[in-house]
Design a protein around this motif. Structure first.
Motif, PDB file in Angstrom:
ATOM      1  N   UNK A 154       0.823  -1.205   0.000  1.00  0.00           N
ATOM      2  CA  UNK A 154       0.000   0.000   0.000  1.00  0.00           C
ATOM      3  C   UNK A 154       0.862   1.262   0.000  1.00  0.00           C
ATOM      4  N   UNK A 155       1.922   1.251   0.802  1.00  0.00           N
ATOM      5  CA  UNK A 155       2.745   2.449   0.933  1.00  0.00           C
ATOM      6  C   UNK A 155       3.642   2.693  -0.275  1.00  0.00           C
ATOM      7  N   UNK A 156       3.823   1.680  -1.120  1.00  0.00           N
ATOM      8  CA  UNK A 156       4.710   1.843  -2.281  1.00  0.00           C
ATOM      9  C   UNK A 156       3.957   1.806  -3.609  1.00  0.00           C
ATOM     10  N   UNK A 157       2.636   1.839  -3.563  1.00  0.00           N
ATOM     11  CA  UNK A 157       1.863   1.817  -4.809  1.00  0.00           C
ATOM     12  C   UNK A 157       2.186   3.010  -5.703  1.00  0.00           C
ATOM     13  N   UNK A 158       2.603   4.115  -5.085  1.00  0.00           N
ATOM     14  CA  UNK A 158       2.906   5.309  -5.862  1.00  0.00           C
ATOM     15  C   UNK A 158       4.070   5.142  -6.810  1.00  0.00           C
ATOM     16  N   UNK A 159       4.845   4.074  -6.662  1.00  0.00           N
ATOM     17  CA  UNK A 159       5.985   3.842  -7.535  1.00  0.00           C
ATOM     18  C   UNK A 159       5.631   2.994  -8.754  1.00  0.00           C
ATOM     19  N   UNK A 160       4.378   2.616  -8.869  1.00  0.00           N
ATOM     20  CA  UNK A 160       3.941   1.874 -10.040  1.00  0.00           C
ATOM     21  C   UNK A 160       3.995   2.765 -11.272  1.00  0.00           C
ATOM     22  N   UNK A 161       4.030   2.175 -12.462  1.00  0.00           N
ATOM     23  CA  UNK A 161       3.984   2.981 -13.688  1.00  0.00           C
ATOM     24  C   UNK A 161       2.758   3.894 -13.703  1.00  0.00           C
ATOM     25  N   UNK A 162       2.933   5.077 -14.267  1.00  0.00           N
ATOM     26  CA  UNK A 162       1.863   6.077 -14.231  1.00  0.00           C
ATOM     27  C   UNK A 162       0.580   5.593 -14.882  1.00  0.00           C
ATOM     28  N   UNK A 163       0.691   4.766 -15.902  1.00  0.00           N
ATOM     29  CA  UNK A 163      -0.524   4.289 -16.577  1.00  0.00           C
ATOM     30  C   UNK A 163      -1.366   3.395 -15.655  1.00  0.00           C
ATOM     31  N   UNK A 164      -0.675   2.702 -14.722  1.00  0.00           N
ATOM     32  CA  UNK A 164      -1.409   1.878 -13.760  1.00  0.00           C
ATOM     33  C   UNK A 164      -2.003   2.734 -12.644  1.00  0.00           C
ATOM     34  N   UNK A 165      -1.227   3.725 -12.197  1.00  0.00           N
ATOM     35  CA  UNK A 165      -1.710   4.604 -11.133  1.00  0.00           C
ATOM     36  C   UNK A 165      -2.953   5.358 -11.569  1.00  0.00           C
ATOM     37  N   UNK A 166      -3.064   5.637 -12.868  1.00  0.00           N
ATOM     38  CA  UNK A 166      -4.199   6.404 -13.374  1.00  0.00           C
ATOM     39  C   UNK A 166      -5.498   5.605 -13.357  1.00  0.00           C
ATOM     40  N   UNK A 167      -5.414   4.279 -13.238  1.00  0.00           N
ATOM     41  CA  UNK A 167      -6.628   3.470 -13.218  1.00  0.00           C
ATOM     42  C   UNK A 167      -7.425   3.777 -11.948  1.00  0.00           C
ATOM     43  N   UNK A 168      -8.737   4.040 -12.074  1.00  0.00           N
ATOM     44  CA  UNK A 168      -9.548   4.422 -10.896  1.00  0.00           C
ATOM     45  C   UNK A 168      -9.456   3.422  -9.744  1.00  0.00           C
TER      46      UNK A 168
END
Length: 338
Positions: free
Chosen positions: A171-185
């Motif tokens: 949970x605390x490192x989800x922000x390091x995922x590729x931006x295209x994945x982070x953009x998914x709702x």
């Protein structure tokens, strides 16, 4: 109507589960001995445990106040404690589908706090408590390995701890995922929440106090259980209480029963049994701890009866808030705070 039926059905299932687990545990016990433990508990030690759990409410409120302050919400200490106590009344006593967290959000909203901040504050408070619990369980694993010979129990508690650690790290490192994945709702909401918790624990000015309070709260619960165990004559050391009570608290937090009843008793009997505590004594400790929770909840009930918000309270509105608030907050970023 459909929503009320759904809540009533869910409550019935939880109630049946609580009763079924309690009956299953009691089947193989000496009920006369259990009753003797309950009625002959040392009143001084029971009072000490009650005082510890009551003290815990002030620590809980302090942690929550730090979180709300980090979100830019000034929460008066007395007002926050009053809201917290009222939420315990709804959590521990009332057979309601509306949990204490929903009531906390609703009461914050009555004080002018916007939904995003209210939801963030309550959710972050819950998750911070979970992190503290996981840290204590991880710290206790070496002691567990040296004091318990039951390999199945070690694997179960160790697996539970590792799962908690893994879930927290993810949970605390989800922000390091590729931006295209982070953009998914479906992922973006968890990323924002993970960012908030990371900010609270690593970057906020009160991070040391916040993390320390998260640990202290669970240590207080362990100390209260130690006092109750000694009060019924159980030979439980303070170290064993510190190691074995956190898994009980974690399992009790799983929302599958009424206020943890049944699940807490089963977990307490299983965990304290690893330290050689007889089932009757372990069950006595759990039932007495539950009784203390009810007493604290009744104090919250008295506060609720005198509350100015009681006249405008609606169970349907609070239930609706519990359903809609998380999606409202996590689906839209309405604050400059992480």
């Amino acid at each position: 109507m459909q929503s009320r039926f759904k809540h009533a059905a869910l409550f019935s299932v939880k109630l049946l589960l609580s009763i079924a687990v309690l009956v299953y545990i009691a089947r193989g016990l000496d009920l006369r001995q259990l009753r003797n433990h309950l009625v002959s508990v040392d009143p001084v030690l029971f009072g000490a445990a009650l005082a510890l759990i009551f003290f815990q409410t002030f620590v809980l409120n302090g942690r929550w106040e730090l979180i709300m302050r980090a979100l830019g919400v000034s929460l008066d200490w007395r007002a926050g404690w009053r809201i917290l106590m009222i939420s315990l009344w709804f959590n521990q006593v009332l057979p309601s589908s509306v949990g204490g967290d929903a009531v906390r959000m609703w009461l914050l909203r009555q004080r002018g706090v916007q939904w995003p901040q209210a939801v963030k504050g309550v959710a972050a408070d819950r998750f911070t408590a979970l992190i503290g619990l996981v840290v204590l369980m991880a710290a206790g694993l070496p002691f567990l390995l040296s004091r318990v010979s039951n390999q199945a129990a070690i694997l179960a508690i160790g697996g539970l701890t590792l799962a908690g650690v893994a879930g927290t790290v993810i949970l605390l490192t989800l922000g390091r995922l590729p931006k295209r994945l982070i953009a998914l709702p479906a992922i973006a909401s968890f990323v924002r929440f993970g960012t908030l918790v990371r900010f609270l624990l690593l970057q906020s000015e009160s991070r040391a106090l916040l993390f320390g309070s998260a640990l202290l709260i669970h240590l207080v619960t362990a100390a209260a259980c130690y006092a109750l165990a000694r009060g019924v004559g159980a030979q439980l050391s303070i170290l064993d209480a510190g190691i074995l009570i956190p898994p009980v608290v974690l399992l009790t937090a799983v929302p599958i029963s009424i206020s943890g009843w049944g699940v807490r008793e089963g977990a307490m009997v299983a965990c304290l049994g690893l330290a050689g505590v007889p089932s009757e004594e372990a069950l006595s400790v759990s039932l007495l701890l539950g009784a203390i929770s009810v007493i604290i909840g009744l104090v919250g009930g008295v506060i609720w009866l005198a509350s100015p918000e009681r006249g405008s309270y609606s169970a349907d509105k609070a239930a609706q808030a519990a359903q809609e608030a998380p999606s409202y907050e996590l689906g839209k970023e309405a604050s400059s705070h992480p």
